[in-house]
Design an enzyme around this catalytic site. Structure first.
Site: not given
Length: 216
Positions: A91, A153, A182
């Site tokens: 991430d 995300k 996400k």
């Protein structure tokens, strides 16, 4: 929505500065017990966590976290080390200064560099929605899609706000069909988790959801 279905979409997360190995070990045990999508942990614990869980649970870690304004080369090296230590998912935080300057080509190039390093693994791109305008969010959907990342995300959870329903809806609407969403940061109830998933989130990043699900 059944609890197992929600848990399969959960990145069980512990990224606090004070996180200890004992605490990381505990969330790994919970991740294995409840079959979460992954555990998301600081890079310094990736090697020990991977040795602890083996192939029973994917290990996710963060790069350029939480501010995103380290150099691209630093992020690349962080990612290489994390992957060598056994990370299954990355991430990364984008450079928001570049976004504010309108330098989307540099943002794109940086994501491409991380995509190349993490080829064969899952790459999620954290854009920190609470610090962006609507136009910037939409543009970043295009950039993330073009760069070939697996996920966009919403948040680190370390800025002034986390995921919102409006942002998840917006990202789902504008991101490419091959990119998932996400939602992370501030997910504080099972009902909210279910709504995020219904709006198009494919993963949820939170430290609290297992406890909330077991109480419900």
């Amino acid at each position: 929505m059944e609890k197992k279905e929600i848990l399969r979409k959960l990145d069980h997360t512990l990224l606090k500065q004070t996180a200890t190995w004992e605490q990381i070990q505990k969330i790994c045990e919970e991740g294995m017990e409840y079959q979460t999508a992954s555990v998301c942990i600081p890079p310094c614990y990736v090697k020990r966590a991977k040795e602890y869980v083996g192939d029973r649970l994917p290990i996710c870690t963060v790069i350029g976290f939480p501010n995103g304004n380290t150099t691209t080369q630093t992020k690349v090296q962080e990612a290489r080390e994390a992957l060598a230590d056994g990370a299954d998912e990355i991430d990364m935080v984008i450079n928001l200064g570049m976004v504010k300057e309108g330098d989307y080509s540099s943002v794109y190039e940086e994501i491409c560099c991380l995509r190349e390093v993490s080829r064969g693994k899952i790459l999620k791109v954290i854009i920190e929605t609470c610090l962006l305008t609507q136009e910037e969010k939409i543009k970043l959907c295009q950039v993330v899609t073009k760069a070939g990342a697996d996920f966009i995300k919403t948040s680190t959870g370390f800025a002034k706000g986390g995921a919102t329903f409006e942002d998840v809806r917006l990202l789902r609407e504008h991101v490419g069909e091959n990119v998932k969403v996400k939602a992370a940061g501030g997910i504080s109830s099972v009902e909210d988790a279910e709504k995020f998933l219904a709006l198009g989130a494919d993963r949820l990043g939170t430290s609290r959801l297992i406890q909330l699900l077991m109480k419900s």
